[in-house]
Design a protein around this motif. Structure first.
Motif, PDB file in Angstrom:
ATOM      1  N   ARG A  65       0.797  -1.225   0.000  1.00 21.93           N
ATOM      2  CA  ARG A  65       0.000   0.000   0.000  1.00 21.93           C
ATOM      3  C   ARG A  65       0.832   1.278   0.000  1.00 21.93           C
ATOM      4  NH1 ARG A  65      -3.036  -3.171  -1.415  1.00 21.93           N
ATOM      5  NH2 ARG A  65      -5.069  -3.747  -0.564  1.00 21.93           N
ATOM      6  N   VAL A  66       2.094   1.179   0.384  1.00 22.69           N
ATOM      7  CA  VAL A  66       2.946   2.378   0.412  1.00 22.69           C
ATOM      8  C   VAL A  66       4.031   2.282  -0.662  1.00 22.69           C
ATOM      9  CG1 VAL A  66       4.497   3.821   1.792  1.00 22.69           C
ATOM     10  CG2 VAL A  66       2.482   2.774   2.863  1.00 22.69           C
ATOM     11  N   VAL A  67       4.876   1.251  -0.569  1.00 21.00           N
ATOM     12  CA  VAL A  67       6.023   1.168  -1.477  1.00 21.00           C
ATOM     13  C   VAL A  67       5.574   0.945  -2.923  1.00 21.00           C
ATOM     14  CG1 VAL A  67       8.180  -0.019  -2.007  1.00 21.00           C
ATOM     15  CG2 VAL A  67       7.488   0.308   0.384  1.00 21.00           C
ATOM     16  N   ARG A  68       4.769  -0.090  -3.159  1.00 16.19           N
ATOM     17  CA  ARG A  68       4.376  -0.397  -4.536  1.00 16.19           C
ATOM     18  C   ARG A  68       3.552   0.732  -5.157  1.00 16.19           C
ATOM     19  NH1 ARG A  68       5.801  -5.486  -5.796  1.00 16.19           N
ATOM     20  NH2 ARG A  68       5.954  -7.009  -4.089  1.00 16.19           N
ATOM     21  N   GLN A  69       2.648   1.311  -4.394  1.00 20.22           N
ATOM     22  CA  GLN A  69       1.824   2.388  -4.944  1.00 20.22           C
ATOM     23  C   GLN A  69       2.657   3.623  -5.236  1.00 20.22           C
ATOM     24  OE1 GLN A  69      -1.818   3.216  -2.842  1.00 20.22           O
ATOM     25  NE2 GLN A  69      -2.502   1.091  -2.921  1.00 20.22           N
ATOM     26  N   ARG A  70       3.592   3.935  -4.350  1.00 20.15           N
ATOM     27  CA  ARG A  70       4.457   5.103  -4.553  1.00 20.15           C
ATOM     28  C   ARG A  70       5.349   4.892  -5.769  1.00 20.15           C
ATOM     29  NH1 ARG A  70       7.264   6.293   0.833  1.00 20.15           N
ATOM     30  NH2 ARG A  70       5.363   7.429   1.365  1.00 20.15           N
ATOM     31  N   VAL A  71       5.923   3.708  -5.872  1.00 24.37           N
ATOM     32  CA  VAL A  71       6.770   3.379  -7.017  1.00 24.37           C
ATOM     33  C   VAL A  71       5.981   3.442  -8.319  1.00 24.37           C
ATOM     34  CG1 VAL A  71       7.891   1.407  -8.139  1.00 24.37           C
ATOM     35  CG2 VAL A  71       8.541   2.037  -5.811  1.00 24.37           C
ATOM     36  N   ALA A  72       4.783   2.865  -8.320  1.00 21.34           N
ATOM     37  CA  ALA A  72       3.966   2.861  -9.538  1.00 21.34           C
ATOM     38  C   ALA A  72       3.618   4.275  -9.980  1.00 21.34           C
ATOM     39  CB  ALA A  72       2.688   2.057  -9.300  1.00 21.34           C
ATOM     40  N   PHE A  73       3.283   5.129  -9.036  1.00 20.96           N
ATOM     41  CA  PHE A  73       2.855   6.489  -9.380  1.00 20.96           C
ATOM     42  C   PHE A  73       4.009   7.344  -9.901  1.00 20.96           C
ATOM     43  CE2 PHE A  73       1.936  10.936  -8.371  1.00 20.96           C
ATOM     44  CZ  PHE A  73       0.711  11.091  -9.010  1.00 20.96           C
ATOM     45  N   TYR A  74       5.147   7.291  -9.227  1.00 25.41           N
ATOM     46  CA  TYR A  74       6.240   8.212  -9.560  1.00 25.41           C
ATOM     47  C   TYR A  74       7.277   7.648 -10.540  1.00 25.41           C
ATOM     48  CZ  TYR A  74       4.638  11.091  -5.653  1.00 25.41           C
ATOM     49  OH  TYR A  74       3.893  11.866  -4.808  1.00 25.41           O
ATOM     50  N   LEU A  75       7.517   6.333 -10.482  1.00 24.86           N
ATOM     51  CA  LEU A  75       8.670   5.789 -11.205  1.00 24.86           C
ATOM     52  C   LEU A  75       8.321   4.923 -12.407  1.00 24.86           C
ATOM     53  CD1 LEU A  75      10.927   4.762  -8.181  1.00 24.86           C
ATOM     54  CD2 LEU A  75      10.857   6.950  -9.406  1.00 24.86           C
TER      55      LEU A  75
END
Length: 202
Positions: A65-75
């Motif tokens: 919910r934090v790492v994968r979503q953040r990575v998907a959105f920004y990177l």
């Protein structure tokens, strides 16, 4: 026959995750978890077996919910940036990703990263935790490398840059910054650190 759960597991994991994130594993008691989740001990034990079981589920929840979503959105792009006239700008995405990494529970910059926090607390003696932490770090590093490669393809980064090596450098820098966020009394250091990040993106 197993007793059906009578609580929202996603909500409970979110609250427990934030509790562990803020306090760390050792300093988080079952009383803290009861207070944060609103559940009585029997519900927590029936749902997760033990504090360790809830902790493991909370860490997996953090990755999802934090790492994968953040990575998907920004990177994992495209990242649309006003600086590049609304076009895909992977370098701006990396910079925004870094800033967002310092938003912990309730937006407090001093929370750091749950994975980094538990790696320094438990990693030296817990192989399972080390494995989870390394998997999270590798996900970030791979995604940084992919974003840098995309920047090269778009002509935003020199083609001579070794994107895997640069991503590793950026990942190590991020880990250090996340530790600094946890121990620093203020966030004045962040601007200097981000200047170092930007120097690796151009």
């Amino acid at each position: 026959m197993a007793r059906p759960r009578k609580f929202d597991q996603e909500r409970v994991l979110e609250q427990a995750m934030n509790c562990f994130w803020e306090r760390g594993y050792t300093a988080t008691s079952m009383k803290h978890l009861e207070a944060s989740t609103g559940l009585v001990p029997s519900s927590l034990y029936n749902g997760f077996g033990s504090k360790d079981g809830l902790f493991a589920a909370s860490v997996e929840h953090y990755i999802d919910r934090v790492v994968r979503q953040r990575v998907a959105f920004y990177l994992q792009g495209p990242y649309l940036s006003g600086k590049n006239k609304g076009q895909d700008d992977p370098l701006a995405g990396i910079e925004a990703f870094y800033y967002d990494c310092f938003e912990g529970p309730e937006g407090r910059i001093g929370s750091g990263c749950l994975l980094i926090n538990i790696s320094t607390e438990l990693g030296p003696r817990d192989k399972a935790i080390r494995k989870v932490v390394v998997s999270g770090m590798r996900l970030v590093e791979r995604s940084l490398s992919e974003a840098l490669t995309r920047a090269q393809q778009l002509g935003l980064l020199d083609a001579s840059v070794d994107t895997k090596a640069r991503a590793q450098h950026l990942g190590l820098l991020l880990n250090g910054m996340l530790v600094q966020a946890r121990v620093s009394e203020n966030n004045r250091w962040l601007n200097v650190a981000m200047d170092n990040v930007r120097s690796l993106l151009h």
